[in-house]
Motif scaffolding. Structure first.
Motif, PDB file in Angstrom:
ATOM      1  N   SER A  90       8.183  10.299  -0.706  1.00 36.26           N
ATOM      2  CA  SER A  90       8.993   9.312  -1.410  1.00 36.26           C
ATOM      3  C   SER A  90       8.429   9.117  -2.809  1.00 36.26           C
ATOM      4  O   SER A  90       7.327   9.573  -3.117  1.00 36.26           O
ATOM      5  N   PHE A  91       9.210   8.443  -3.636  1.00 39.02           N
ATOM      6  CA  PHE A  91       8.659   8.016  -4.906  1.00 39.02           C
ATOM      7  C   PHE A  91       9.005   6.558  -5.112  1.00 39.02           C
ATOM      8  O   PHE A  91      10.032   6.060  -4.659  1.00 39.02           O
ATOM      9  N   VAL A  92       8.080   5.876  -5.759  1.00 39.53           N
ATOM     10  CA  VAL A  92       8.195   4.440  -5.992  1.00 39.53           C
ATOM     11  C   VAL A  92       8.204   4.239  -7.496  1.00 39.53           C
ATOM     12  O   VAL A  92       7.293   4.686  -8.194  1.00 39.53           O
ATOM     13  N   ILE A  93       9.240   3.576  -7.972  1.00 38.47           N
ATOM     14  CA  ILE A  93       9.376   3.342  -9.407  1.00 38.47           C
ATOM     15  C   ILE A  93       8.966   1.910  -9.707  1.00 38.47           C
ATOM     16  O   ILE A  93       9.468   0.968  -9.093  1.00 38.47           O
TER      17      ILE A  93
ATOM     18  N   ARG B  48       0.471  10.946  -8.784  1.00 37.78           N
ATOM     19  CA  ARG B  48       0.645  11.671  -7.522  1.00 37.78           C
ATOM     20  C   ARG B  48      -0.440  11.208  -6.563  1.00 37.78           C
ATOM     21  O   ARG B  48      -1.609  11.483  -6.772  1.00 37.78           O
ATOM     22  N   ILE B  49      -0.015  10.496  -5.530  1.00 42.84           N
ATOM     23  CA  ILE B  49      -0.952   9.960  -4.540  1.00 42.84           C
ATOM     24  C   ILE B  49      -1.296  11.035  -3.518  1.00 42.84           C
ATOM     25  O   ILE B  49      -2.414  11.099  -3.026  1.00 42.84           O
ATOM     26  N   SER B  50      -0.334  11.885  -3.223  1.00 43.86           N
ATOM     27  CA  SER B  50      -0.551  12.919  -2.205  1.00 43.86           C
ATOM     28  C   SER B  50      -0.721  14.274  -2.881  1.00 43.86           C
ATOM     29  O   SER B  50      -0.427  14.438  -4.059  1.00 43.86           O
TER      30      SER B  50
ATOM     31  N   HIS C 235       0.853  -1.181   0.000  1.00 40.30           N
ATOM     32  CA  HIS C 235       0.000   0.000   0.000  1.00 40.30           C
ATOM     33  C   HIS C 235       0.892   1.234   0.000  1.00 40.30           C
ATOM     34  O   HIS C 235       1.711   1.420   0.893  1.00 40.30           O
ATOM     35  N   LEU C 236       0.747   2.082  -1.021  1.00 36.60           N
ATOM     36  CA  LEU C 236       1.606   3.254  -1.184  1.00 36.60           C
ATOM     37  C   LEU C 236       0.988   4.527  -0.636  1.00 36.60           C
ATOM     38  O   LEU C 236       1.643   5.564  -0.591  1.00 36.60           O
ATOM     39  N   GLY C 237      -0.264   4.457  -0.213  1.00 38.06           N
ATOM     40  CA  GLY C 237      -0.972   5.631   0.274  1.00 38.06           C
ATOM     41  C   GLY C 237      -2.233   5.832  -0.532  1.00 38.06           C
ATOM     42  O   GLY C 237      -2.375   5.306  -1.629  1.00 38.06           O
TER      43      GLY C 237
ATOM     44  N   ILE D  79       3.896   8.715   1.982  1.00 39.19           N
ATOM     45  CA  ILE D  79       4.476   7.845   3.011  1.00 39.19           C
ATOM     46  C   ILE D  79       5.986   7.788   2.813  1.00 39.19           C
ATOM     47  O   ILE D  79       6.466   7.664   1.689  1.00 39.19           O
ATOM     48  N   SER D  80       6.728   7.863   3.901  1.00 38.70           N
ATOM     49  CA  SER D  80       8.193   7.872   3.804  1.00 38.70           C
ATOM     50  C   SER D  80       8.716   6.550   3.236  1.00 38.70           C
ATOM     51  O   SER D  80       8.078   5.503   3.364  1.00 38.70           O
ATOM     52  N   SER D  81       9.889   6.633   2.653  1.00 34.45           N
ATOM     53  CA  SER D  81      10.503   5.432   2.074  1.00 34.45           C
ATOM     54  C   SER D  81      10.789   4.397   3.159  1.00 34.45           C
ATOM     55  O   SER D  81      10.625   3.191   2.930  1.00 34.45           O
TER      56      SER D  81
END
Length: 93
Positions: free
Chosen positions: A55-58, A46-48, A4-6, A68-70
């Motif tokens: 953070s960014f998730v590739i 962009r989730i937020s 879950h990334l947010g 959410i922080s890495s």
């Protein structure tokens, strides 16, 4: 397994290439260049809200900017794997 990334975004862990802290990574020129050049190849999600990204998730198709922080994302991913492993061990017994 999923992470879950947010917001309402959940991605398969197998699709994740990298989880990177946004604040520390933007200080490095290679990361800035990657984000600027790669946004044409991958969809940016962009989730937020603007300015609250941590953070960014590739993944292979998307770059997700997460609130959410890495560290938290990494812990979630690792803890989930540990929980599944413990459940599998207790089920086989």
């Amino acid at each position: 397994m999923y992470l879950h990334l947010g917001g309402d975004v959940i991605v398969p862990k197998k699709d994740i290439i990298a989880i990177i802290d946004l604040d520390s990574s933007l200080q490095g020129l290679p990361t800035q260049e990657f984000l600027e050049s790669d946004t044409t190849k991958r969809y940016v999600v962009r989730i937020s809200e603007e300015g609250k990204e941590k953070s960014f998730v590739i993944t292979d198709k998307y770059i997700y900017y997460s609130p959410i922080s890495s560290n938290t994302l990494m812990k979630r991913g690792n803890n989930f794997s540990i929980m599944v492993k413990q459940w599998e061990e207790s089920a086989t017994g």
